[in-house]
Motif scaffolding. Structure first.
Motif: not given
Lengths: 322, 507
Positions: A114, A118, A121-122, A210, A215, A217-222
């Protein structure tokens, strides 16, 4: 309508096209035939089950690498993560009950992944850089927590795990079964689950994703978090095989994992790649090592051959895209 | 023979160019004298840029001749064009941000024939050149630290640092304020005195009438007229730019438009783009057209509403309730759709199949709670849309990159039609699409509107926007300059609003 295999073979230039399209499987079969011809020992159950045991750990992190690469990213931290999480598992299994130790290790793996997720993605950090940092950190931590030497399993739980890792069910090594289950789950996820569809969409065109209201960012994070959890699974397996967790485990495994994914025809730009082909990539790399060992080829020439195979496989895929 | 040709510095004769089946230029002539400022005019897509790109060597012509100073020339790339003395300042700046101003100006000469650089001399030369243009710019500054106006000046300096015979400026003043425009004009007059031929592309008729000596007008890839500026006026030029008939391309619209707006925007202002104080509404069943010149902020407005760009202030009201769209995820959640003008980069997933493209927005409807896709439903939905939109393909599994432009566009539309949108923004619905597919797309837009959706269409194609809209808003420099009701629709009116001119009064 999609052509059947028979139709593809009978179309003009069909056989060549077919071979190019399924080149990974084709290379794999060629290697198996070659190995069987060249060595009497190859087709023995001892050798084959050794082979499967050897590739399972790298195989599991290769699947994590695949889903990261599908989004157009890369995860260089997985090798070091295996070391850190193997040490972590060895420590935990000596303290807690086995199921709890397994669960905690996987959760920690997810958490470490994560962090990369993080940052990528973020914080919009380049995946190469973020996971390179995590790679160094994880390796360093693994030496700190193990004080530089391997942590041996001392409890009944550890013993049970070690038995599990070294035994087989219906002739197939248990850890290979774990690997295959992960491959099958990933296959199903990529084909039939929204998560899989969306990470492929993101990898093939992030801006369009996008603007489709995904979403991103969410998927890239995951995907990085999942890659971390898979590294934990690999770590548990590898540690259990040898009854200990060592900070030297998983050295340069991230490179083998990338190689396996690439041999499996995935594009480092994202959006292209399948679990079954990554499995083939893992097996091809394992087979090369195995057959060269059987032929008593020292490890340095082995590396040269591995590199040559990567180049050959990728060149072959170029035909496919034309 | 030689003497008679010397009247013109540059003669482009009978230039034709097609991209695939699309014919962009048909037998176009452009003749420019030495020491002349020659304006090149035309609507978006009339072929101005293509003509310039053929001149500079970016594109190769299919037919025709280019004669420079009596010699036929045929530049195969921009480098050859530059050696011939043809330099272009494009709308999109082409500077290297991390290098200094001086390095940028002499970029093409850096390292040529020399092992060691004379940095001091380089910066000195650049400084002299910049000073001569009358703008205060430090030649040793990094380009990334310059304002956009300064960057444009550096571009011009770069273009004239060579032995330039023909200088082309493509919409150079879009970023300038009036004071800077005056300075730029002074530069141009100086260059003209030196004998350089200048081709000046602009939509601002005022500018053209204050600096140009002569003008050539393009329309739909054909030159409709070429004359000395003294022999014409604004109305004459506008007439040459438009003046074609509406064809039977557009389906009749007899949809009942709702009374209460389904979607309303109030005083929307962007954080990072020029869009400001945008207010409008769209009613259910209505097709609202947004017209304006390229760069007037149409696409940016749609992206702002869709949450793809950041807002500074403003209110969005959907079905009477205020909503916030801070990201495309929010907008899609409110059932607002957006079809991008940039099909390949932002619209479709080229390497993926038609099925995977279309279902990307509609997983909620075809998957279980855990995210498992009901493949049977997926196929049903996708095949239904393929049939309805008449997407020409052997199967749903064909990759979108293998489809024609029109069919790709239909896939991009299908993505949003597969969910029940309340408002849908369609940016350039038929760019690069053949006529047959155009009609199908227009019918589709009508069908969507019939379901009570508010449809907002952005288009540079004037006949198109008049043919399909119930009402047209015209953008000019980041905000709505005027609104046209159906009975007021005319290319002239749209054009006048787009360039910030009031409508002509007929009494």
């Amino acid at each position: 309508m999609a052509l059947t295999i028979k139709e593809q073979l009978s179309s003009p230039g069909g056989i060549l096209k077919f071979l190019v399209k399924y080149n990974t499987i084709f290379i794999f079969i060629l290697l198996v035939i070659f190995s069987a011809l060249i060595s009497d020992v190859f087709f023995t159950s001892v050798n084959l089950s050794n082979l499967l045991k050897q590739v399972s750990g790298i195989g599991i992190i290769s699947i994590g690498m695949l889903i990261v690469i599908l989004t157009g990213g890369i995860d260089l931290s997985v090798g070091s993560m295996v070391a850190l999480l193997a040490v972590t598992f060895a420590i935990l299994v000596n303290i807690f009950a086995l199921p709890l130790a397994i669960l905690m290790t996987i959760v920690i793996g997810f958490g470490l992944g994560s962090v990369s997720g993080y940052l990528v993605a973020y914080q919009k950090m380049a995946p190469f850089v973020a996971t390179l940092a995590l790679m160094t950190i994880a390796r360093g931590l693994s030496f700190i927590y193990s004080k530089g030497s391997p942590v041996t399993f001392t409890t009944v739980g550890g013993q049970y795990m070690s038995n599990f890792a070294n035994n087989a069910t219906l002739g197939i090594p248990n850890i290979a079964i774990v690997f295959f289950i992960i491959v099958i789950c990933t296959m199903v996820m990529l084909r039939y689950n929204v998560f899989g569809r969306l990470i492929i969409a993101i990898g093939s065109n992030e801006e369009a994703s996008r603007l489709s209201g995904i979403k991103v960012n969410k998927y890239k994070f995951l995907v990085y978090a999942i890659s971390g959890a898979l590294a934990a699974t690999a770590a548990i397996i590898v540690a259990s095989r040898t009854n200990l967790g060592s900070p030297n485990m998983g050295m340069a495994w991230e490179l083998d994992a990338i190689a396996a994914v690439v041999i499996g025809g995935a594009s480092l730009n994202g959006g292209k790649g399948t679990a079954i082909n990554t499995l083939m990539g893992v097996l091809i790399l394992g087979l090369i090592g195995n057959i060269l060992n059987l032929l008593n080829v020292p490890s340095y020439p082995q590396q040269v051959v591995k590199g040559a195979i990567i180049i050959f496989a990728v060149l072959l895929q170029r035909f496919e895209s034309k | 023979m030689k003497n008679s040709e010397n009247e013109y510095r540059l003669e482009m004769t009978g230039i034709s160019k097609s991209f695939g089946v699309v014919s962009v230029l048909k037998n176009v002539n452009l003749k420019v004298k030495p020491a002349e400022i020659h304006a090149l005019l035309g609507e978006n897509g009339a072929g101005k840029s293509t003509l310039i790109k053929i001149l500079s060597g970016v594109h190769q012509k299919d037919a025709g001749t280019v004669v420079l100073d009596g010699q036929e020339v045929n530049p195969k790339n921009t480098h050859e064009g530059q050696i011939l003395g043809i330099n272009v300042v494009y709308q999109e700046l082409s500077l290297v941000n991390d290098l200094s101003v001086a390095e940028n100006i002499y970029l093409h000469k850096l390292g040529a024939n020399k092992t060691w650089m004379n940095w001091k001399g380089l910066i000195q030369d650049a400084q002299e050149l910049l000073d001569s243009l009358g703008f205060k710019i430090d030649a040793s500054a990094k380009v990334k630290n310059l304002s956009i106006v300064q960057k444009q000046v550096v571009e011009i300096a770069k273009a004239i640092s060579e032995d330039t015979k023909v200088l082309v400026l493509d919409e150079p003043t879009t970023v300038f304020d009036p004071k800077d425009v005056k300075k730029l004009f002074n530069i141009l007059f100086k260059l003209k005195e030196k004998g350089i031929s200048i081709i000046y592309i602009s939509h601002h008729l005022d500018e053209i009438f204050s600096i140009a000596d002569s003008v050539t007008v393009l329309r739909d890839g054909v030159d409709t007229g070429s004359m000395a500026i003294a022999d014409t006026d604004k109305d004459g030029v506008i007439h040459l730019m438009i003046g074609r008939e509406l064809k039977d391309l557009y389906p009749a619209r007899n949809i009942k438009i709702g009374e209460v707006p389904i979607f309303e925007v109030k005083n929307l202002t962007a954080k990072d783009t020029m869009v400001h104080n945008v207010s409008f509404h769209v009613k259910p069943g209505e097709v609202l057209g947004i017209a304006g010149l390229g760069g007037s902020g149409r696409t940016e407005t749609a992206k702002l509403i869709f949450g793809a760009d950041k807002k500074k202030s403003g209110t969005l009201i959907l079905e009477g309730k205020e909503i916030k769209t801070n990201s495309p995820v929010d907008a899609a959640g409110y059932q607002i759709g957006f079809v991008s003008e940039d099909r390949k980069e932002e619209g479709v997933f080229l390497p993926l199949s038609i099925r995977r493209n279309i279902s990307v927005t509609s997983f909620d409807a075809i998957s279980s709670k855990l995210g498992f896709i009901n493949v049977e439903n997926e196929y049903k939905k996708v095949l239904g849309l393929i049939e309805k939109l008449n997407i020409k393909t052997p199967s749903s599994e064909v990759n979108v990159k293998n489809l024609s432009g029109g069919n790709q566009q239909k896939v991009a539309l299908a993505k949003w039609l597969s969910i029940d949108s309340k408002v849908i923004f369609i940016d350039e619905p038929t760019r690069g699409v053949d006529v047959g597919a155009k009609i199908e797309i227009y019918n589709l837009i009508n069908e969507v509107a019939k379901k009570g959706v508010g449809v907002v269409v952005i288009s540079s194609d004037m006949p198109e926007i008049m043919g399909i809209s119930d009402r047209i808003l015209v953008m000019h420099e980041g905000t709505f300059y005027g609104e046209l009701q159906k009975e007021q629709f005319s290319e002239e009116n749209i054009l006048r609003y787009s360039i910030g001119e009031p409508l002509k009064q007929y009494n």
